[in-house]
Design a protein around this motif. Structure first.
Motif, PDB file in Angstrom:
ATOM      1  N   ALA A   1      49.563  36.500  33.649  1.00 22.73           N
ATOM      2  CA  ALA A   1      49.455  35.229  33.872  1.00 22.73           C
ATOM      3  C   ALA A   1      49.269  34.323  32.513  1.00 22.73           C
ATOM      4  CB  ALA A   1      48.109  34.787  34.517  1.00 22.73           C
ATOM      5  N   LEU A   2      48.771  35.145  31.165  1.00 20.41           N
ATOM      6  CA  LEU A   2      48.546  34.524  30.120  1.00 20.41           C
ATOM      7  C   LEU A   2      49.687  34.873  29.332  1.00 20.41           C
ATOM      8  CD1 LEU A   2      44.862  35.865  29.545  1.00 20.41           C
ATOM      9  CD2 LEU A   2      45.566  33.720  30.824  1.00 20.41           C
ATOM     10  N   PRO A   3      49.819  33.937  28.249  1.00 19.30           N
ATOM     11  CA  PRO A   3      51.028  34.266  27.362  1.00 19.30           C
ATOM     12  C   PRO A   3      51.259  35.688  26.678  1.00 19.30           C
ATOM     13  CG  PRO A   3      49.840  32.158  26.790  1.00 19.30           C
ATOM     14  CD  PRO A   3      48.981  32.842  27.723  1.00 19.30           C
ATOM     15  N   ALA A   4      52.317  35.958  26.809  1.00 19.76           N
ATOM     16  CA  ALA A   4      52.594  37.431  26.181  1.00 19.76           C
ATOM     17  C   ALA A   4      52.238  37.562  24.718  1.00 19.76           C
ATOM     18  CB  ALA A   4      53.883  37.963  26.655  1.00 19.76           C
ATOM     19  N   ALA A   5      52.091  39.073  24.423  1.00 19.84           N
ATOM     20  CA  ALA A   5      52.338  39.460  23.001  1.00 19.84           C
ATOM     21  C   ALA A   5      53.005  40.761  22.994  1.00 19.84           C
ATOM     22  CB  ALA A   5      50.913  39.400  22.389  1.00 19.84           C
ATOM     23  N   PRO A   6      53.504  41.538  21.805  1.00 18.33           N
ATOM     24  CA  PRO A   6      54.212  42.520  21.938  1.00 18.33           C
ATOM     25  C   PRO A   6      53.191  43.810  22.365  1.00 18.33           C
ATOM     26  CG  PRO A   6      54.619  41.098  19.685  1.00 18.33           C
ATOM     27  CD  PRO A   6      53.544  40.541  20.563  1.00 18.33           C
ATOM     28  N   ALA A   7      52.005  43.525  22.173  1.00 19.85           N
ATOM     29  CA  ALA A   7      51.051  44.676  22.453  1.00 19.85           C
ATOM     30  C   ALA A   7      49.847  43.990  22.594  1.00 19.85           C
ATOM     31  CB  ALA A   7      50.866  45.736  21.460  1.00 19.85           C
ATOM     32  N   LEU A   8      48.983  44.422  23.714  1.00 28.63           N
ATOM     33  CA  LEU A   8      47.630  43.820  23.756  1.00 28.63           C
ATOM     34  C   LEU A   8      46.805  44.894  24.366  1.00 28.63           C
ATOM     35  CD1 LEU A   8      48.617  40.823  26.065  1.00 28.63           C
ATOM     36  CD2 LEU A   8      47.452  40.843  23.982  1.00 28.63           C
ATOM     37  N   PHE A   9      45.642  45.015  23.577  1.00 35.88           N
ATOM     38  CA  PHE A   9      44.322  45.860  24.211  1.00 35.88           C
ATOM     39  C   PHE A   9      43.472  44.788  24.709  1.00 35.88           C
ATOM     40  CE2 PHE A   9      43.133  50.393  23.463  1.00 35.88           C
ATOM     41  CZ  PHE A   9      42.016  50.323  24.380  1.00 35.88           C
ATOM     42  N   VAL A  10      43.211  44.805  25.964  1.00 37.91           N
ATOM     43  CA  VAL A  10      42.443  43.974  26.524  1.00 37.91           C
ATOM     44  C   VAL A  10      41.075  44.595  27.182  1.00 37.91           C
ATOM     45  CG1 VAL A  10      44.315  42.338  27.079  1.00 37.91           C
ATOM     46  CG2 VAL A  10      43.259  44.066  28.798  1.00 37.91           C
ATOM     47  N   HIS A  11      39.865  43.521  27.207  1.00 34.86           N
ATOM     48  CA  HIS A  11      38.568  43.972  27.833  1.00 34.86           C
ATOM     49  C   HIS A  11      38.471  42.891  28.651  1.00 34.86           C
ATOM     50  CE1 HIS A  11      34.582  45.128  28.349  1.00 34.86           C
ATOM     51  NE2 HIS A  11      34.101  44.215  27.917  1.00 34.86           N
ATOM     52  N   ALA A  12      38.579  43.039  29.947  1.00 34.08           N
ATOM     53  CA  ALA A  12      38.503  42.143  30.987  1.00 34.08           C
ATOM     54  C   ALA A  12      37.318  42.244  31.749  1.00 34.08           C
ATOM     55  CB  ALA A  12      39.626  42.179  31.882  1.00 34.08           C
ATOM     56  N   GLU A  13      36.576  41.245  32.382  1.00 34.30           N
ATOM     57  CA  GLU A  13      35.388  41.218  33.236  1.00 34.30           C
ATOM     58  C   GLU A  13      35.656  40.645  34.297  1.00 34.30           C
ATOM     59  OE1 GLU A  13      31.802  41.976  30.026  1.00 34.30           O
ATOM     60  OE2 GLU A  13      32.253  39.941  30.481  1.00 34.30           O
ATOM     61  N   PHE A  14      35.144  41.067  35.581  1.00 31.83           N
ATOM     62  CA  PHE A  14      35.493  40.805  36.873  1.00 31.83           C
ATOM     63  C   PHE A  14      34.075  40.836  37.587  1.00 31.83           C
ATOM     64  CE2 PHE A  14      39.570  42.119  35.973  1.00 31.83           C
ATOM     65  CZ  PHE A  14      40.468  41.200  36.045  1.00 31.83           C
ATOM     66  N   PHE A  15      33.805  39.801  38.506  1.00 31.50           N
ATOM     67  CA  PHE A  15      32.869  39.975  39.699  1.00 31.50           C
ATOM     68  C   PHE A  15      33.343  40.619  40.891  1.00 31.50           C
ATOM     69  CE2 PHE A  15      31.749  36.223  36.878  1.00 31.50           C
ATOM     70  CZ  PHE A  15      30.649  36.706  36.474  1.00 31.50           C
TER      71      PHE A  15
ATOM     72  N   GLU B   1      30.527  26.801  34.601  1.00 30.23           N
ATOM     73  CA  GLU B   1      31.181  27.389  35.728  1.00 30.23           C
ATOM     74  C   GLU B   1      30.382  27.858  36.674  1.00 30.23           C
ATOM     75  OE1 GLU B   1      31.779  31.999  34.462  1.00 30.23           O
ATOM     76  OE2 GLU B   1      32.999  30.638  33.450  1.00 30.23           O
ATOM     77  N   GLY B   2      30.665  27.976  38.071  1.00 32.01           N
ATOM     78  CA  GLY B   2      29.888  28.432  39.037  1.00 32.01           C
ATOM     79  C   GLY B   2      29.223  29.945  38.838  1.00 32.01           C
ATOM     80  N   TYR B   3      27.953  30.161  39.134  1.00 36.46           N
ATOM     81  CA  TYR B   3      27.443  31.460  38.935  1.00 36.46           C
ATOM     82  C   TYR B   3      28.062  32.267  40.231  1.00 36.46           C
ATOM     83  CZ  TYR B   3      23.780  35.023  38.590  1.00 36.46           C
ATOM     84  OH  TYR B   3      23.144  36.190  38.290  1.00 36.46           O
ATOM     85  N   VAL B   4      28.526  33.448  39.973  1.00 35.14           N
ATOM     86  CA  VAL B   4      28.941  34.410  41.018  1.00 35.14           C
ATOM     87  C   VAL B   4      28.205  35.623  41.135  1.00 35.14           C
ATOM     88  CG1 VAL B   4      30.981  35.693  41.610  1.00 35.14           C
ATOM     89  CG2 VAL B   4      31.358  33.528  40.384  1.00 35.14           C
ATOM     90  N   THR B   5      27.663  35.755  42.414  1.00 32.62           N
ATOM     91  CA  THR B   5      26.606  37.056  42.702  1.00 32.62           C
ATOM     92  C   THR B   5      27.637  38.025  42.978  1.00 32.62           C
ATOM     93  OG1 THR B   5      26.293  36.300  45.006  1.00 32.62           O
ATOM     94  CG2 THR B   5      24.676  35.708  43.101  1.00 32.62           C
ATOM     95  N   GLY B   6      27.153  39.491  42.669  1.00 33.50           N
ATOM     96  CA  GLY B   6      28.061  40.554  42.983  1.00 33.50           C
ATOM     97  C   GLY B   6      27.794  41.702  41.806  1.00 33.50           C
ATOM     98  N   ARG B   7      28.780  42.493  42.313  1.00 32.78           N
ATOM     99  CA  ARG B   7      29.002  43.636  41.148  1.00 32.78           C
ATOM    100  C   ARG B   7      29.728  43.078  39.886  1.00 32.78           C
ATOM    101  NH1 ARG B   7      31.354  48.671  43.828  1.00 32.78           N
ATOM    102  NH2 ARG B   7      30.406  49.927  42.494  1.00 32.78           N
TER     103      ARG B   7
ATOM    104  N   ILE C   1      37.409  39.863  44.400  1.00 32.82           N
ATOM    105  CA  ILE C   1      37.512  39.947  42.995  1.00 32.82           C
ATOM    106  C   ILE C   1      37.343  38.487  41.872  1.00 32.82           C
ATOM    107  CG2 ILE C   1      38.641  40.950  41.171  1.00 32.82           C
ATOM    108  CD1 ILE C   1      39.268  43.409  42.891  1.00 32.82           C
ATOM    109  N   VAL C   2      36.773  38.016  41.234  1.00 28.31           N
ATOM    110  CA  VAL C   2      36.770  37.036  40.679  1.00 28.31           C
ATOM    111  C   VAL C   2      36.585  37.152  39.266  1.00 28.31           C
ATOM    112  CG1 VAL C   2      35.679  34.616  40.610  1.00 28.31           C
ATOM    113  CG2 VAL C   2      35.537  35.951  42.679  1.00 28.31           C
ATOM    114  N   LEU C   3      37.596  36.642  38.352  1.00 33.43           N
ATOM    115  CA  LEU C   3      37.492  36.479  36.878  1.00 33.43           C
ATOM    116  C   LEU C   3      36.192  36.186  36.357  1.00 33.43           C
ATOM    117  CD1 LEU C   3      38.861  37.168  34.167  1.00 33.43           C
ATOM    118  CD2 LEU C   3      39.880  34.915  34.485  1.00 33.43           C
ATOM    119  N   CYS C   4      35.720  36.645  35.483  1.00 28.52           N
ATOM    120  CA  CYS C   4      34.715  36.233  34.460  1.00 28.52           C
ATOM    121  C   CYS C   4      35.402  35.866  33.266  1.00 28.52           C
ATOM    122  CB  CYS C   4      33.615  37.457  34.167  1.00 28.52           C
ATOM    123  SG  CYS C   4      32.469  36.789  33.121  1.00 28.52           S
ATOM    124  N   GLU C   5      35.915  36.686  32.476  1.00 27.94           N
ATOM    125  CA  GLU C   5      36.653  36.184  31.408  1.00 27.94           C
ATOM    126  C   GLU C   5      37.458  37.577  30.741  1.00 27.94           C
ATOM    127  OE1 GLU C   5      33.384  36.576  27.702  1.00 27.94           O
ATOM    128  OE2 GLU C   5      33.170  35.235  29.469  1.00 27.94           O
TER     129      GLU C   5
END
Length: 412
Positions: free
Chosen positions: A245-259, A179-185, A266-270
């Motif tokens: 946007a992602l397939p649903a689940a009855p409950a989710l604890f998520v850890h998302a990272e953005f640039f 993937e392309g390298y994204v600069t920023g916080r 705001i660009v998604l990392c993962e």
């Protein structure tokens, strides 16, 4: 019975206490040599916990002997395994379609982009030629990483195509992306979603270097954004858009990272469908009022949780920062004798004489720390100043000698 897939990295967690109603009715599949602690009716161990087939076969044998009602997994390596077992056994919880989207970084970005979330240019790669073609089409640095990896393991940043041959051997399995390298916080957002409704969402900013700072032996951590920061609501909105946007689940604890780019985009990392790794759980515990792994375990196991109390605690909590020191390429010859002033939850994770040299140092992950701690304050300036001060004090309290050197005190 609750079947726990117990990664060695989570050994020692108090499952019997967290799931007290089920103590004595817990089952575990784990690695050889791991003690899951009290409360387990049966434990089956496998020689290699990285072997998906061995772990799943052990879990199936366990399910054949007991009436399993829930499958609990806290580690990244177990997310898809648990989902597969739920599907086979007809149990509630996240199922394979959703689990795969939260692990496969190519599928994840495809679905995110379809859902209106900004992503960097990316592609699946199965050879060095694929990376070369991507770099020709997308000038500038690129990042090559395993599609299902975690903790920055196996991540390479390429500024020059001349380095591509260094990665050739690892790319032939077809399980990498570029993937392309994204600069920023770089920011992360930790969020809980239950029964189709948002419960809590915590946006934070990584310290300089983010999750790759261990490459330069620099400590790293993150700090929670104040609610009046303009970025706060934008990150919250982007996280819920991504979850939708992602397939649903009855409950989710998520850890998302953005640039957050210099232009303010705001660009998604993962994103991962689990609680973030050390030391994020300690930071979230200070905010939520209980360990997020405790919270998530009870939700996953269908046990009662006071979600209103979690929301109220998060709304009233001060700003919190976490920080961790990575290992050096050497042996530890001195440990801190006391916690630096101004810290809480200061935890030394290393042993005197422990050797981090050679292959172990080369294979270190972003979550491999020799010490972690928290600081708290009412405003961001005070918080960051305290983080700098405690980081310098903790660094000075450790002593190192070069890898391969004769240990201090050995006969000459």
């Amino acid at each position: 019975m609750i079947l726990v897939l117990l990664s060695p990295r989570n050994a020692g967690l108090p499952f019997a206490e967290w799931l007290r109603e089920k103590s004595g009715r817990l089952l575990a599949v784990t690695a050889e040599g791991v003690d899951p602690g009290p409360g387990f009716a049966e434990v089956e161990r496998v020689p290699d916990y990285t072997d998906d087939a061995a772990v799943l076969d052990a879990a199936r044998r366990m399910a054949g002997r007991h009436a399993v009602t829930r499958v609990l997994a806290l580690a990244e390596v177990d997310v898809e395994r648990a989902a597969a077992l739920r599907a086979e056994l007809g149990l509630p919880g996240q199922l394979p379609e959703s689990a795969r989207a939260y692990r496969d970084k190519v599928l994840m970005k495809e679905l995110a982009a379809e859902g209106g979330v900004a992503v960097p240019p990316f592609a699946a790669v199965a050879s060095a030629a694929d990376v070369e073609a991507f770099m020709a089409a997308h000038p500038g640095p690129v990042v090559v990483k395993p599609r299902g990896g975690s903790g920055s393991t196996g991540v390479a940043v390429l500024h020059d195509p001349a380095r591509i041959p260094e990665l050739a051997d690892r790319l032939t399995a077809g399980d990498h992306e570029v993937e392309g390298y994204v600069t920023g916080r770089m920011c992360h957002v930790d969020a809980l979603h239950v029964g189709g409704e948002p419960v809590v969402c915590v946006p934070s900013v990584y310290t300089d270097g983010g999750c790759l700072s261990h490459w330069t032996d620099s400590g790293n951590g993150s700090w929670t954004l104040p609610a009046d920061d303009p970025l706060y609501e934008r990150l919250v909105a982007e996280t819920w858009k991504l979850v939708g946007a992602l397939p649903a689940a009855p409950a989710l604890f998520v850890h998302a990272e953005f640039f957050v780019t210099d232009a303010g985009g705001i660009v998604l990392c993962e994103i991962a469908g689990r609680v973030g790794g050390t030391p994020i759980p300690a930071m979230l515990e200070a905010l939520l009022g209980l360990d997020p792994r405790h919270l998530w375990a009870r939700i996953e196991c269908g046990l009662p949780v006071d979600l209103d109390a979690v929301r109220a605690h998060a709304a009233a909590a001060p700003l919190v920062a976490n920080f961790g020191l990575p290992p050096r390429d050497g042996r530890i010859v001195r440990l801190p004798v006391e916690a630096p002033a101004g810290t809480r939850e200061f935890t030394v994770l290393a042993r005197l004489g422990e050797d981090w040299g050679g292959a172990r140092y080369a294979g270190r992950k972003s979550g491999d720390f020799i010490a972690t701690w928290l600081v708290e304050a009412q405003d961001a300036g005070e918080l960051l100043a305290l983080l700098d001060k405690t980081g310098a004090a903790a660094e000075a309290a450790f002593g190192w000698e070069p890898a391969g050197a004769e240990p201090e005190g050995a006969s000459r």
